[in-house]
Enzyme design. Structure first.
Site, PDB file in Angstrom:
ATOM      1  N   GLU A  12     -11.350  -5.240   0.431  1.00  0.00           N
ATOM      2  CA  GLU A  12     -12.434  -4.846   1.147  1.00  0.00           C
ATOM      3  C   GLU A  12     -12.711  -6.034   2.272  1.00  0.00           C
ATOM      4  O   GLU A  12     -13.995  -6.469   2.539  1.00  0.00           O
ATOM      5  CB  GLU A  12     -13.897  -4.621   0.425  1.00  0.00           C
ATOM      6  CG  GLU A  12     -14.889  -4.046   1.060  1.00  0.00           C
ATOM      7  CD  GLU A  12     -14.510  -2.364   1.264  1.00  0.00           C
ATOM      8  OE1 GLU A  12     -15.104  -1.812   2.164  1.00  0.00           O
ATOM      9  OE2 GLU A  12     -13.573  -1.837   0.529  1.00  0.00           O
ATOM     10  N   CYS A  56      -2.156  -0.682  -9.555  1.00  0.00           N
ATOM     11  CA  CYS A  56      -2.279   0.775  -8.910  1.00  0.00           C
ATOM     12  C   CYS A  56      -3.267   1.579  -9.638  1.00  0.00           C
ATOM     13  O   CYS A  56      -3.168   1.899 -10.708  1.00  0.00           O
ATOM     14  CB  CYS A  56      -0.862   1.345  -8.838  1.00  0.00           C
ATOM     15  SG  CYS A  56      -0.950   2.920  -8.108  1.00  0.00           S
ATOM     16  N   MET A 113       0.794  -1.268   0.076  1.00  0.00           N
ATOM     17  CA  MET A 113      -0.080   0.089  -0.019  1.00  0.00           C
ATOM     18  C   MET A 113       0.888   1.048   0.003  1.00  0.00           C
ATOM     19  O   MET A 113       1.282   1.522   1.117  1.00  0.00           O
ATOM     20  CB  MET A 113      -0.784  -0.022   1.131  1.00  0.00           C
ATOM     21  CG  MET A 113      -2.121  -1.156   1.314  1.00  0.00           C
ATOM     22  SD  MET A 113      -3.209  -1.058   2.551  1.00  0.00           S
ATOM     23  CE  MET A 113      -4.181   0.310   1.749  1.00  0.00           C
ATOM     24  N   GLU A 114       1.061   1.920  -1.097  1.00  0.00           N
ATOM     25  CA  GLU A 114       1.868   2.858  -1.334  1.00  0.00           C
ATOM     26  C   GLU A 114       1.457   4.081  -0.418  1.00  0.00           C
ATOM     27  O   GLU A 114       0.228   4.445  -0.020  1.00  0.00           O
ATOM     28  CB  GLU A 114       1.649   3.588  -2.819  1.00  0.00           C
ATOM     29  CG  GLU A 114       2.362   4.932  -3.225  1.00  0.00           C
ATOM     30  CD  GLU A 114       3.917   4.688  -2.936  1.00  0.00           C
ATOM     31  OE1 GLU A 114       4.577   5.721  -3.135  1.00  0.00           O
ATOM     32  OE2 GLU A 114       4.366   3.496  -2.944  1.00  0.00           O
TER      33      GLU A 114
END
Length: 314
Positions: free
Chosen positions: A201, A98, A8-9
């Site tokens: 999610e 991304c 997760m950037e």
């Protein structure tokens, strides 16, 4: 069941990987992407994103770390993957998921899901450039604007040599808006001969098991859900209760100490703590109070004093 920690950037960097893997339940991590754009990167670039390479490509807790590359030029990607391979990564992962506009605008990430032929070339070039003992894997979304090319893209990755494909069950257009379409993953799994990992999610243990049941996958990747609840992997794996707030206090101290040791400007260090607390507020009411105490603070010493006080009170 295998549980992976998502890349997760801007959030799940090596500091948070270190802290979360100390809690337990995670089998493997994937780094944030390293952008490849026309040049051969120096080793320091790989080590900045993945300092675990200096520890046998494992976190302090001993969890293996895959290093992720992002780019659209097969030759440049292959050359950089070969250089990265010299540092001994556990795996090399390729980012085709991304959704960031700045990344997609420069032909990186999810935008490539419109070009399955190019995906095939990239994965194949990297696979040929990397020693066989280092797996090459890929992460994708269901598509760019829709899911019409999901199977074609996934098949391109697997047939070019990807040993595993992670499917974030949303398109680029969906962004991070719920729901995630886990029900579209079985078609991918049935079309490929390599393992498929479900992602997207998953905030609770119940959602974890529902995702596994709907997708049919025995490998699940967790992202924002485990940042919000560090014990999520353990809860999903063995049904243990959520860690009490008091048990998180040592993690805050560890996280802060690691932040302090990095080359981050002092004025930005408090923001990292606030960022994590923002996610924790979703799961822990106590995080709301702690966030309120540090919300206006910018000086590291002031944040440290609050964290130490919170730990002592806990």
């Amino acid at each position: 069941m295998k549980i992976l920690l998502a890349p997760m950037e801007g959030l799940l960097d090596f500091v948070l990987r270190d802290v979360l893997t100390r809690v337990g339940g995670i089998d493997m991590c994937v780094t944030e992407f390293i952008r490849v754009s026309g040049s051969l990167l120096p080793n320091k670039t790989f080590l900045r994103i993945a300092p675990e390479l200096l520890n046998g490509s494992k976190t302090v807790a001993g969890v293996p770390v895959s290093v992720q590359l992002l780019g659209s030029d097969p030759v440049c990607m292959a050359e950089n993957a070969a250089r990265l391979a010299e540092l001994g990564p556990y795996e090399i992962d390729l980012n085709f998921g991304c959704p960031a506009k700045s990344v997609n605008r420069h032909r990186g990430g999810a935008v490539l899901l419109q070009e399955p032929e190019l995906i095939y070339e990239i994965v194949g070039a990297v696979r040929r450039a990397v020693p066989l003992h280092i797996p090459v894997t890929a992460k994708m979304r269901l598509g760019y604007n829709d899911s019409s090319q999901t199977i074609e893209c996934a098949h391109a990755m697997a047939s070019a040599g990807a040993a595993r494909v992670v499917v974030h069950a949303r398109t680029k257009l969906d962004g991070y808006k719920p729901p995630a379409y886990w029900e579209l993953i079985p078609a991918v799994r049935e079309a490929l001969s390599v393992p498929v990992v479900a992602n997207g999610e998953i905030w609770t243990a119940e959602e974890f098991h529902r995702c596994a049941a709907v997708s049919g996958c025995d490998q699940i990747m967790l992202g924002r859900g485990i940042v919000s609840n560090p014990s999520l992997a353990l809860m999903a794996r063995n049904g243990q209760p959520q860690l009490p707030w008091a048990d998180l206090q040592p993690l805050f101290i560890c996280f802060w100490q690691l932040i302090q040791a990095q080359h981050i400007m002092p004025k930005h260090r408090a923001g990292r703590m606030k960022q994590w607390l923002t996610y924790l507020r979703r799961t822990y009411p106590e995080a709301e109070a702690l966030f309120a105490q540090v919300r206006t603070l910018t000086e590291p010493d002031d944040v440290a004093a609050v964290l130490l006080g919170s730990s002592l009170e806990g």
